[in-house]
Scaffold this active site. Structure first.
Site, PDB file in Angstrom:
ATOM      1  N   ASP A 104       0.971  -1.206   0.024  1.00 48.38           N
ATOM      2  CA  ASP A 104       0.061  -0.086   0.057  1.00 48.38           C
ATOM      3  C   ASP A 104       0.909   1.334   0.012  1.00 48.38           C
ATOM      4  O   ASP A 104       0.489   2.178  -0.592  1.00 48.38           O
ATOM      5  CB  ASP A 104      -0.888  -0.028   1.259  1.00 48.38           C
ATOM      6  CG  ASP A 104      -0.235  -0.136   2.554  1.00 48.38           C
ATOM      7  OD1 ASP A 104       0.717  -0.485   2.538  1.00 48.38           O
ATOM      8  OD2 ASP A 104      -0.787   0.029   3.655  1.00 48.38           O
ATOM      9  N   ASP A 107       7.614   3.928   3.095  1.00 46.37           N
ATOM     10  CA  ASP A 107       7.816   5.193   3.647  1.00 46.37           C
ATOM     11  C   ASP A 107       9.258   5.119   4.026  1.00 46.37           C
ATOM     12  O   ASP A 107      10.058   5.695   2.885  1.00 46.37           O
ATOM     13  CB  ASP A 107       7.014   5.018   4.948  1.00 46.37           C
ATOM     14  CG  ASP A 107       6.988   6.294   5.787  1.00 46.37           C
ATOM     15  OD1 ASP A 107       7.705   7.149   5.696  1.00 46.37           O
ATOM     16  OD2 ASP A 107       6.031   6.341   6.743  1.00 46.37           O
ATOM     17  N   PHE A 156       0.058  11.954   7.733  1.00 47.32           N
ATOM     18  CA  PHE A 156      -0.608  10.817   8.220  1.00 47.32           C
ATOM     19  C   PHE A 156      -1.786  10.154   7.402  1.00 47.32           C
ATOM     20  O   PHE A 156      -2.812  11.203   7.344  1.00 47.32           O
ATOM     21  CB  PHE A 156      -0.920  10.876   9.547  1.00 47.32           C
ATOM     22  CG  PHE A 156      -1.374   9.611  10.454  1.00 47.32           C
ATOM     23  CD1 PHE A 156      -1.987   8.623   9.977  1.00 47.32           C
ATOM     24  CD2 PHE A 156      -0.563   9.259  11.492  1.00 47.32           C
ATOM     25  CE1 PHE A 156      -2.344   7.455  10.657  1.00 47.32           C
ATOM     26  CE2 PHE A 156      -0.819   7.835  12.209  1.00 47.32           C
ATOM     27  CZ  PHE A 156      -1.514   6.990  11.992  1.00 47.32           C
TER      28      PHE A 156
HETATM   29  C1  PRP Z   1       3.243  -0.158   6.577  1.00 48.30           C
HETATM   30  C2  PRP Z   1       2.997  -0.165   5.057  1.00 48.30           C
HETATM   31  C3  PRP Z   1       4.474  -0.892   4.748  1.00 48.30           C
HETATM   32  C4  PRP Z   1       5.331  -0.253   5.797  1.00 48.30           C
HETATM   33  C5  PRP Z   1       5.926   0.878   5.127  1.00 48.30           C
HETATM   34  O1  PRP Z   1       2.752  -1.384   7.277  1.00 48.30           O
HETATM   35  O2  PRP Z   1       2.007  -1.199   4.830  1.00 48.30           O
HETATM   36  O3  PRP Z   1       4.585  -2.334   4.965  1.00 48.30           O
HETATM   37  O4  PRP Z   1       4.348   0.182   6.987  1.00 48.30           O
HETATM   38  O5  PRP Z   1       7.195   1.608   6.100  1.00 48.30           O
HETATM   39  P1  PRP Z   1       8.391   1.599   6.045  1.00 48.30           P
HETATM   40  O6  PRP Z   1       8.804   1.802   4.269  1.00 48.30           O
HETATM   41  O7  PRP Z   1       8.736   2.844   6.733  1.00 48.30           O
HETATM   42  O8  PRP Z   1       8.894   0.345   6.296  1.00 48.30           O
HETATM   43  P2  PRP Z   1       2.434  -1.542   8.677  1.00 48.30           P
HETATM   44  O9  PRP Z   1       3.769  -1.776   9.536  1.00 48.30           O
HETATM   45  O10 PRP Z   1       1.948  -0.273   9.249  1.00 48.30           O
HETATM   46  O11 PRP Z   1       1.617  -2.659   8.793  1.00 48.30           O
HETATM   47  P3  PRP Z   1      -0.209  -3.022   8.174  1.00 48.30           P
HETATM   48  O12 PRP Z   1       0.170  -2.670   6.625  1.00 48.30           O
HETATM   49  O13 PRP Z   1      -0.292  -4.337   8.912  1.00 48.30           O
HETATM   50  O14 PRP Z   1      -0.714  -1.918   8.756  1.00 48.30           O
END
Ligand code: PRP
Length: 184
Positions: A104, A107, A156
């Site tokens: 999705d 970051d 956010f």
């Molecule tokens: C979010 C997103 C990515 C990750 C990106 O997942 O879906 O996997 O963070 O962040 P990064 O590039 O800083 O590593 P999250 O850990 O929030 O889990 P979720 O999808 O289950 O909400």
């Protein structure tokens, strides 16, 4: 009741449902072209990637299989911690397969950096990355992103797979959460 959606939590809508769906069709057309004649394993990163996987895959005409991996880097915090853990592993071997990772949002890039290293050991034929949202400005590690839906600002974001305290993943558009909800 917790998790009830209301426009009170929305600072502004960043990407409408129509914009998301139109862009997904464009991405799917590109993927169909790039992978012509190949089988692809869509590797969805839980939980956020599931909406995107569902909508994108409906527009793919190449043969696709799907698998899911749970990786968590945030917990309930609002910032990337850099701590990455596998909460659910793949069910099938990826050896010799063309793997297309479906995310999705990217970051810091820490989650995908970890995942790519982990997957590379399993000897896939290729690994590419497809993300709906790219928060490029926050990148801490360089990772090759092959398909990007939208480059997004450092705010956010919630909806279309992205949660706020595990709720609102089902909202069909992406919105900016009102700052008071994460600064309180
Ligand atoms: C979010 C997103 C990515 C990750 C990106 O997942 O879906 O996997 O963070 O962040 P990064 O590039 O800083 O590593 P999250 O850990 O929030 O889990 P979720 O999808 O289950 O909400």
């Amino acid at each position: 009741m917790k998790g009830v959606f209301s426009m009170d939590i929305v600072e502004r809508v960043l990407i409408t449902e129509e914009e998301i769906q139109n862009r997904i069709k464009e991405l799917a057309a590109q993927i169909n072209k790039d992978y012509e004649g190949k089988e692809v394993l869509l590797l969805c990163i839980l939980k956020g990637g599931m909406m995107f996987l569902a909508d994108l895959s409906k527009h793919l005409t190449i043969p696709v299989a799907m698998d899911f991996i749970g990786i968590s880097s945030y917990g309930n915090a609002t910032q990337s911690s850099g701590v990455v853990r596998i909460t659910k592993d793949l069910e099938e071997s990826i050896e010799g397969k063309h793997v297309l990772i479906i995310e999705d949002i990217i970051d810091s890039g820490l989650t995908l950096s970890y995942l790519i290293n982990n997957l590379a050991i399993r000897k896939p034929a290729s690994i590419k990355i497809c993300t709906l949202l790219d928060k490029q400005i926050n990148r801490e590690v360089d990772i090759p992103v092959d398909y990007v839906g939208f480059t997004v600002p450092n705010e956010f974001l919630v909806g279309y797979g992205l949660d706020y305290q595990e709720f609102y993943r089902n909202i069909p558009y992406v919105f900016v959460l009102k700052p008071k909800y994460y600064t309180e």
